[in-house]
Design a protein around this motif. Structure first.
Motif, PDB file in Angstrom:
ATOM      1  N   LYS A  85      31.163  20.481 -25.342  1.00  0.00           N
ATOM      2  CA  LYS A  85      31.226  21.254 -24.112  1.00  0.00           C
ATOM      3  C   LYS A  85      29.820  21.685 -23.748  1.00  0.00           C
ATOM      4  O   LYS A  85      29.073  22.168 -24.599  1.00  0.00           O
ATOM      5  CB  LYS A  85      32.133  22.480 -24.284  1.00  0.00           C
ATOM      6  CG  LYS A  85      32.231  23.345 -23.023  1.00  0.00           C
ATOM      7  CD  LYS A  85      33.294  24.433 -23.087  1.00  0.00           C
ATOM      8  CE  LYS A  85      33.413  25.145 -24.380  1.00  0.00           C
ATOM      9  NZ  LYS A  85      34.410  26.226 -24.353  1.00  0.00           N
ATOM     10  N   ASP A  86      29.448  21.487 -22.500  1.00  0.00           N
ATOM     11  CA  ASP A  86      28.110  21.832 -22.007  1.00  0.00           C
ATOM     12  C   ASP A  86      27.027  21.164 -22.836  1.00  0.00           C
ATOM     13  O   ASP A  86      25.972  21.763 -23.127  1.00  0.00           O
ATOM     14  CB  ASP A  86      27.916  23.362 -22.024  1.00  0.00           C
ATOM     15  CG  ASP A  86      28.905  24.085 -21.127  1.00  0.00           C
ATOM     16  OD1 ASP A  86      29.307  23.488 -20.108  1.00  0.00           O
ATOM     17  OD2 ASP A  86      29.266  25.229 -21.451  1.00  0.00           O
ATOM     18  N   GLY A  87      27.290  19.937 -23.257  1.00  0.00           N
ATOM     19  CA  GLY A  87      26.300  19.182 -23.997  1.00  0.00           C
ATOM     20  C   GLY A  87      26.180  19.560 -25.454  1.00  0.00           C
ATOM     21  O   GLY A  87      25.332  19.014 -26.162  1.00  0.00           O
ATOM     22  N   SER A 219      24.960  29.494 -40.543  1.00  0.00           N
ATOM     23  CA  SER A 219      25.176  28.061 -40.740  1.00  0.00           C
ATOM     24  C   SER A 219      25.696  27.407 -39.470  1.00  0.00           C
ATOM     25  O   SER A 219      25.276  26.305 -39.102  1.00  0.00           O
ATOM     26  CB  SER A 219      26.154  27.825 -41.896  1.00  0.00           C
ATOM     27  OG  SER A 219      27.390  28.460 -41.635  1.00  0.00           O
ATOM     28  N   ASP A 220      26.600  28.088 -38.781  1.00  0.00           N
ATOM     29  CA  ASP A 220      27.162  27.562 -37.539  1.00  0.00           C
ATOM     30  C   ASP A 220      26.073  27.424 -36.482  1.00  0.00           C
ATOM     31  O   ASP A 220      25.923  26.382 -35.835  1.00  0.00           O
ATOM     32  CB  ASP A 220      28.277  28.502 -37.061  1.00  0.00           C
ATOM     33  CG  ASP A 220      29.113  27.890 -35.940  1.00  0.00           C
ATOM     34  OD1 ASP A 220      28.751  26.801 -35.466  1.00  0.00           O
ATOM     35  OD2 ASP A 220      30.122  28.499 -35.557  1.00  0.00           O
ATOM     36  N   ALA A 221      25.294  28.488 -36.291  1.00  0.00           N
ATOM     37  CA  ALA A 221      24.253  28.476 -35.260  1.00  0.00           C
ATOM     38  C   ALA A 221      23.188  27.423 -35.550  1.00  0.00           C
ATOM     39  O   ALA A 221      22.754  26.699 -34.650  1.00  0.00           O
ATOM     40  CB  ALA A 221      23.612  29.857 -35.173  1.00  0.00           C
ATOM     41  N   ALA A 222      22.768  27.347 -36.802  1.00  0.00           N
ATOM     42  CA  ALA A 222      21.711  26.405 -37.167  1.00  0.00           C
ATOM     43  C   ALA A 222      22.155  24.969 -36.973  1.00  0.00           C
ATOM     44  O   ALA A 222      21.453  24.163 -36.357  1.00  0.00           O
ATOM     45  CB  ALA A 222      21.292  26.638 -38.622  1.00  0.00           C
ATOM     46  N   HIS A 223      23.336  24.637 -37.481  1.00  0.00           N
ATOM     47  CA  HIS A 223      23.810  23.266 -37.358  1.00  0.00           C
ATOM     48  C   HIS A 223      24.126  22.887 -35.917  1.00  0.00           C
ATOM     49  O   HIS A 223      23.899  21.759 -35.494  1.00  0.00           O
ATOM     50  CB  HIS A 223      25.039  23.052 -38.241  1.00  0.00           C
ATOM     51  CG  HIS A 223      24.706  22.988 -39.687  1.00  0.00           C
ATOM     52  ND1 HIS A 223      24.758  24.071 -40.505  1.00  0.00           N
ATOM     53  CD2 HIS A 223      24.291  21.959 -40.458  1.00  0.00           C
ATOM     54  CE1 HIS A 223      24.398  23.727 -41.719  1.00  0.00           C
ATOM     55  NE2 HIS A 223      24.107  22.445 -41.726  1.00  0.00           N
ATOM     56  N   ASN A 224      24.658  23.830 -35.174  1.00  0.00           N
ATOM     57  CA  ASN A 224      24.987  23.535 -33.790  1.00  0.00           C
ATOM     58  C   ASN A 224      23.729  23.179 -33.007  1.00  0.00           C
ATOM     59  O   ASN A 224      23.745  22.264 -32.182  1.00  0.00           O
ATOM     60  CB  ASN A 224      25.670  24.738 -33.141  1.00  0.00           C
ATOM     61  CG  ASN A 224      26.164  24.424 -31.747  1.00  0.00           C
ATOM     62  OD1 ASN A 224      25.438  24.596 -30.782  1.00  0.00           O
ATOM     63  ND2 ASN A 224      27.400  23.955 -31.651  1.00  0.00           N
ATOM     64  N   ALA A 225      22.632  23.873 -33.276  1.00  0.00           N
ATOM     65  CA  ALA A 225      21.385  23.591 -32.565  1.00  0.00           C
ATOM     66  C   ALA A 225      20.704  22.343 -33.102  1.00  0.00           C
ATOM     67  O   ALA A 225      20.358  21.434 -32.345  1.00  0.00           O
ATOM     68  CB  ALA A 225      20.447  24.789 -32.676  1.00  0.00           C
ATOM     69  N   CYS A 226      20.524  22.298 -34.407  1.00  0.00           N
ATOM     70  CA  CYS A 226      19.716  21.224 -35.001  1.00  0.00           C
ATOM     71  C   CYS A 226      20.433  19.878 -35.000  1.00  0.00           C
ATOM     72  O   CYS A 226      19.879  18.865 -34.573  1.00  0.00           O
ATOM     73  CB  CYS A 226      19.327  21.598 -36.423  1.00  0.00           C
ATOM     74  SG  CYS A 226      18.374  23.113 -36.517  1.00  0.00           S
ATOM     75  N   VAL A 227      21.664  19.864 -35.470  1.00  0.00           N
ATOM     76  CA  VAL A 227      22.374  18.593 -35.557  1.00  0.00           C
ATOM     77  C   VAL A 227      22.659  18.042 -34.161  1.00  0.00           C
ATOM     78  O   VAL A 227      22.542  16.837 -33.917  1.00  0.00           O
ATOM     79  CB  VAL A 227      23.674  18.741 -36.369  1.00  0.00           C
ATOM     80  CG1 VAL A 227      24.441  17.426 -36.404  1.00  0.00           C
ATOM     81  CG2 VAL A 227      23.355  19.195 -37.788  1.00  0.00           C
ATOM     82  N   SER A 228      23.031  18.922 -33.225  1.00  0.00           N
ATOM     83  CA  SER A 228      23.272  18.464 -31.859  1.00  0.00           C
ATOM     84  C   SER A 228      22.012  17.839 -31.265  1.00  0.00           C
ATOM     85  O   SER A 228      22.062  16.793 -30.615  1.00  0.00           O
ATOM     86  CB  SER A 228      23.741  19.632 -30.984  1.00  0.00           C
ATOM     87  OG  SER A 228      24.998  20.109 -31.408  1.00  0.00           O
TER      88      SER A 228
END
Length: 559
Positions: A85-87, A219-228
């Motif tokens: 959602k929203d990229g 963990s959620d914030a980091a992975h959502n930014a970095c992995v995306s």
């Protein structure tokens, strides 16, 4: 209230992608009964249902990379199991939010079983299907987690903010790509220059609510930014970072990142450009006033801290700072505060067991072979002796005074600290080389062996040379005479050290149980020093010695 996070300056960034509640990629070719290895970096415990009402069976053991590889062979990607959602890709399996127990359970069972059944119908290896509960809900799985904590050090941070592939329109650097604050009025995150902070300044280990705003877990914030971001780079066929668990959390993955960091550092001459974050070159450490606290003026002089030098010597700001890159006294007050875990400023600076305190960090440095010869035999479990306080708490320069309230402008603090550091670089005093005996004959106990010839001057010169090449040693050793205390531990530096026999009786005196006899003193001092410095397996000529032997130091008597 601002919600700040920094996805590029956080040592805990890229924590196990699959270690999020609800991550599950159902790939048919995954056969859990045949583990790839006993310790996997992608092992995940899916416990989303436990948080929504409890489980009758053990949590699910899931292997993320194994499923990702199976999907890739089928020409499928992460979108097969993760919605966007929203990229931005949701890291939860086939959903954006956890709603209720039954709904989330059905999301897993319906989609995972359907995918596995489809794969099985093709005659291919498949994961568990309906009715095979214990293949997923395993109390003691054959594999174990081999996840290594992923770091985000200064070099990796530099590679991101300097990358031409992450160019941000209208910005000189890439800070806006990851840093942001929360705009409560607009109800969204936005970038504000000069307000960059660390991930942990807002994102805690678990999801939280701060000032009425839901804040993701770290963990959620980091992975959502970095992995995306990494996935977008892959799709655009650009060079990028890892997109699998093993890419960050395995031995091989971290070795590759480290090699790439070294290569990037070499390209710019071996030294990182300084990222200015309002930090001073020199800081003045002394108790600052705290609103609502009545504290007396400090009894000790302030400490001038060379912040610039410590920046260069550490891989990450988290070597000293915890959640935020702010002054120590912000959280650690004189009396202690809840924000600082009730650890007082004095404790934060002096705790020997903490690797973030000044004393604790310096004692880690003392374990290096060139230092351990003397320091390994000292009592490192207690606070430093009061006589050593002046090594840090130095008198103020002449004509300089501090306000009793502790209120000083940052520029004034930096100026005073700079003056103190400059005055501390005074010439060192020591013994003249002619005053140091070239050899000392130790023969008062010789019976079976010849007296030992101790190369006194050579050893002293070697220690002095090592101290001159080490800024920490320069700062804490009061002149070259300090090396004498390594062996002559109870002798004042102002006097020529006496012989060992002046204090150690021959033989051991039961009236002084804390003081070994002369023979024990010699052997304990010399052999312990050699062992701590890694020299205990060398002969006189520097060749490896097959076994410890008295004749290394003592020639056998022939008559």
């Amino acid at each position: 209230m601002e919600r700040r996070k920094t996805f590029l300056h956080c040592a805990g960034i890229l924590i196990l992608l699959a270690a999020l509640t609800g991550v599950c990629v159902a790939a048919g070719a995954a056969e859990q009964a045949e583990p790839d290895t006993a310790a996997r970096p992608d092992l995940v415990k899916i416990d989303a249902l436990g948080a929504l009402g409890g489980l009758e069976l053990p949590v699910v053991t899931f292997f993320h990379d194994r499923h990702t590889e199976a999907l890739a062979k089928q020409g499928k990607s992460c979108d097969t199991c993760h919605k966007a959602k929203d990229g931005k890709m949701s890291l939860k399996y086939m959903r954006f939010e956890d709603t209720d127990f039954e709904t989330v359970k059905n999301v897993y069972h319906d989609n995972c079983f359907a995918c596995h059944a489809e794969t099985k119908a093709k005659g291919e290896k498949s994961g568990p299907v309906d009715g095979e509960c214990r293949r997923c809900h395993t109390a003691q799985p054959q594999d174990e987690s081999g996840r290594m904590p992923a770091g985000f050090d200064n070099v990796l941070h530099y590679r991101h903010w300097d990358s031409k592939l992450i160019a941000v329109s209208g910005e000189k650097d890439n800070c806006a790509a990851c840093h942001h604050v929360y705009d409560k009025a607009a109800q969204k995150t936005v970038y504000e220059k000069s307000k960059e902070s660390t991930c942990r300044s807002c994102h805690e280990a678990a999801a939280s609510e701060q000032d009425g705003v839901k804040v993701r877990a770290l963990s959620d914030a980091a992975h959502n930014a970095c992995v995306s971001c990494h996935r977008e780079m892959v799709e655009a066929k650009k060079e990028t970072g890892p997109v699998t668990c093993a890419g960050c959390h395995s031995v091989d993955g971290q070795a590759k990142i480290k090699a790439n960091n070294a290569q990037a550092l070499q390209k710019i001459g071996g030294e990182l450009p300084r990222l200015k974050m309002k930090q001073p070159d020199a800081a003045l450490l002394f108790p600052a006033p705290v609103k609502g606290e009545k504290t007396k003026a400090a009894n000790m002089p302030p400490v001038a801290f060379n912040h610039l030098d410590h920046e260069k010597r550490n891989d990450t700001c988290r070597a000293c700072h915890h959640k935020e890159t702010v002054a120590c006294g912000t959280c650690h007050t004189v009396k202690g505060s809840e924000k600082g875990g009730n650890v007082t400023l004095e404790q934060a600076m002096h705790l020997p067991a903490s690797n973030k305190s000044c004393v604790g960090c310096h004692r880690q440095e003392q374990q290096k072979p060139q230092c351990a010869g003397c320091h390994a035999q000292m009592d490192t479990g207690s606070r430093p002796a009061n006589a050593t306080c002046a090594s840090c708490h130095k008198a103020l320069p002449q004509g300089v005074s501090l306000p009793e309230s502790g209120e000083m402008a940052p520029e004034a603090k930096q100026a005073v600290a700079g003056m103190m550091l400059e005055s501390a670089r005074a010439e060192r005093s020591g013994w003249s080389i002619d005053e140091i005996p070239e050899f000392v004959t130790i023969g008062s106990l010789s019976k079976e062996y010849q007296p030992s010839e101790f190369p006194h001057r050579k050893i002293v010169q070697t220690l002095i040379k090592g101290m001159k090449d080490d800024q920490l040693a320069q700062a804490f050793h009061q002149g070259d005479k300090a090396v004498c205390a390594g062996c002559h531990h109870n002798s004042p530096l102002s006097a020529k050290p006496p012989r060992c026999a002046s204090c150690h009786d021959r033989p051991f005196d039961e009236a002084t149980p804390g003081r070994p006899g002369l023979k024990a003193a010699y052997h304990s001092q010399c052999m312990s020093c050699h062992q701590a410095m890694g020299m205990d397996e060398l002969e006189k000529g520097g060749k490896p010695m097959p076994a410890k032997s008295c004749v290394v130091c003592h020639d056998k008597k022939t008559d």
